[in-house]
Motif scaffolding. Structure first.
Motif, PDB file in Angstrom:
ATOM      1  N   ASP A 155      43.232  42.885   7.031  1.00 30.01           N
ATOM      2  CA  ASP A 155      43.577  42.808   8.437  1.00 30.01           C
ATOM      3  C   ASP A 155      44.575  43.414   8.937  1.00 30.01           C
ATOM      4  N   VAL A 156      44.424  44.895   9.097  1.00 26.20           N
ATOM      5  CA  VAL A 156      45.511  45.935   9.551  1.00 26.20           C
ATOM      6  C   VAL A 156      46.017  45.343  10.960  1.00 26.20           C
ATOM      7  N   ALA A 157      45.307  44.999  11.911  1.00 28.80           N
ATOM      8  CA  ALA A 157      45.791  44.740  13.326  1.00 28.80           C
ATOM      9  C   ALA A 157      46.552  43.513  13.170  1.00 28.80           C
ATOM     10  N   HIS A 179      53.051  58.551  12.040  1.00 29.63           N
ATOM     11  CA  HIS A 179      51.478  58.580  11.929  1.00 29.63           C
ATOM     12  C   HIS A 179      51.028  59.066  10.422  1.00 29.63           C
ATOM     13  N   GLY A 180      50.005  58.783   9.835  1.00 28.11           N
ATOM     14  CA  GLY A 180      49.412  59.222   8.871  1.00 28.11           C
ATOM     15  C   GLY A 180      48.657  60.317   9.158  1.00 28.11           C
ATOM     16  N   PRO A 181      47.756  60.988   8.063  1.00 27.45           N
ATOM     17  CA  PRO A 181      46.755  61.985   8.432  1.00 27.45           C
ATOM     18  C   PRO A 181      45.704  61.520   9.635  1.00 27.45           C
ATOM     19  N   GLU A 182      45.523  62.782  10.211  1.00 24.02           N
ATOM     20  CA  GLU A 182      44.725  62.441  11.547  1.00 24.02           C
ATOM     21  C   GLU A 182      43.286  61.911  11.217  1.00 24.02           C
ATOM     22  N   ASP A 183      42.994  62.545  10.089  1.00 23.68           N
ATOM     23  CA  ASP A 183      41.482  62.216   9.832  1.00 23.68           C
ATOM     24  C   ASP A 183      41.076  60.913   8.986  1.00 23.68           C
ATOM     25  N   TRP A 185      40.689  56.964   8.492  1.00 22.53           N
ATOM     26  CA  TRP A 185      40.508  55.707   9.102  1.00 22.53           C
ATOM     27  C   TRP A 185      41.594  54.783   9.117  1.00 22.53           C
ATOM     28  N   ALA A 186      42.374  54.391   8.103  1.00 18.22           N
ATOM     29  CA  ALA A 186      43.286  53.682   7.993  1.00 18.22           C
ATOM     30  C   ALA A 186      44.363  53.962   9.251  1.00 18.22           C
ATOM     31  N   ALA A 187      44.989  55.116   9.259  1.00 19.69           N
ATOM     32  CA  ALA A 187      45.662  55.483  10.393  1.00 19.69           C
ATOM     33  C   ALA A 187      45.112  55.442  11.906  1.00 19.69           C
ATOM     34  N   VAL A 191      46.897  52.958  14.881  1.00 20.00           N
ATOM     35  CA  VAL A 191      47.337  53.388  16.316  1.00 20.00           C
ATOM     36  C   VAL A 191      46.343  52.318  17.143  1.00 20.00           C
ATOM     37  N   ALA A 192      45.416  52.072  16.858  1.00 17.22           N
ATOM     38  CA  ALA A 192      44.701  51.147  17.823  1.00 17.22           C
ATOM     39  C   ALA A 192      45.480  49.834  17.786  1.00 17.22           C
TER      40      ALA A 192
END
Length: 322
Positions: A155-157, A179-183, A185-187, A191-192
């Motif tokens: 549960d990242v959010a 921020h982590g790597p742009e590509d 999914w976890a990053a 951000v969201a």
């Protein structure tokens, strides 16, 4: 000497083929199956994995693919998978792809041919590539979500909300995010979640994108100090630890000058100076749950399991500087 299938057959008074069918779910009477199992148990018989594979068509082995075993996050996931595999008598082959999506797809092809199923931990390849390379029926994703594939995610959010809520309670109103790597999914999930919290007297400042490593945190240190942020949330604990190191080299006291919060709560987080406040992700549990999901002990194909996260408060976060 090791007990063989011939020993079991001789003691049970049946043929070797009958023992094999009894122990692998083949067609035998209930009474014969029970008699063979009792003899095998009494003699301490352990079936040879390779021989059993010739009979059942299954190897008894699973594959685990991770981006980087140097990252303690993935090492802790691997420990959870390995411990659960031992408990259910499975072997596990572990492959490190060095954060390379191409190597990842190659590993899927190789291990997919030689195992009964795959666990892909935080895969870096695109959704379409993963769906083309891996069989959804025999693959489970850990810490990644792809439509049509089973997954175990954190549960990242919820973890982000806890971290930001903690900093806000300490008086911080300008919170930076490294921020982590742009590509990754976890990053994108982080951000969201942060975007939903931006506003209402709180400003979230994005302070660059770095690799998910200690060195990435070192690079981010000067960007953080040049910003108006009074607290910073790092993509993961390795980035946060690198950040702490760079801040110390610049003479910026933590948390007096700047509060730092990591994500994952790896074992090193409690050993840093100061000890790192971090969002705890259930790493070993995710590995165990993913293996059970893969073996059909829970869930169905295409299902998703969400594990809770929790903030662990340590000395790297403090009240906003005056």
């Amino acid at each position: 000497m090791r007990t063989t299938v011939h020993d079991v057959a001789r003691a049970a008074g049946v043929s070797v083929s009958t023992v094999s069918r009894a122990l692998t779910g083949g067609t035998v009477s209930a009474a014969t199956r029970q008699a063979v199992i009792e003899v095998a148990t009494r003699l301490g018989y352990q079936p040879n994995r390779a021989a059993r594979g010739l009979i059942t068509g299954r190897t008894g082995n699973l594959g685990l693919i991770v981006p980087d075993l140097r990252n303690p996050f993935f090492a802790e996931v691997a420990k959870g998978v390995s411990a659960r595999a031992r408990a259910v008598d499975c072997g596990v082959f572990i492959t490190d792809t060095d954060e390379d999506p191409v190597a990842e797809l190659e590993a899927i092809a190789v291990l997919g041919r030689n195992t009964d199923g795959l666990l892909l931990c935080s895969p870096r390849a695109a959704d379409a590539d993963l769906l083309a390379a891996a069989d959804p029926a025999t693959t489970v994703l850990l810490h990644r979500r792809v439509p049509g594939m089973s997954s175990v995610v954190a549960d990242v959010a919820g973890g982000i909300r806890q971290a930001v809520g903690h900093l806000r309670a300490l008086g911080h109103r300008r919170i930076g995010y490294v921020h982590g790597p742009e590509d990754s999914w976890a990053a994108r999930q982080r951000v969201a979640a942060l975007a939903e919290l931006d506003g209402d007297g709180l400003e979230i400042l994005r302070l660059g994108s770095v690799g998910p490593t200690f060195e990435g945190g070192l690079l981010a240190g000067d960007l953080v100090l040049a910003s108006p942020a009074t607290a910073v949330l790092a993509y993961n604990d390795l980035v946060a630890l690198g950040l702490l190191h760079r801040l110390a080299a610049r003479g910026a006291a933590v948390p007096e000058r700047l509060s730092v919060v990591g994500f994952d709560d790896v074992s090193l987080a409690a050993m840093s100076h100061p000890p790192l406040t971090s969002v705890a992700v259930p790493k070993d549990r995710a590995g165990a749950v993913g293996l059970d999901l893969l073996l059909g002990r829970s869930g169905v194909a295409g299902s998703e399991m969400v594990l809770p996260t929790g903030l662990v408060v340590r000395a790297s976060s403090g009240v906003v500087p005056t």
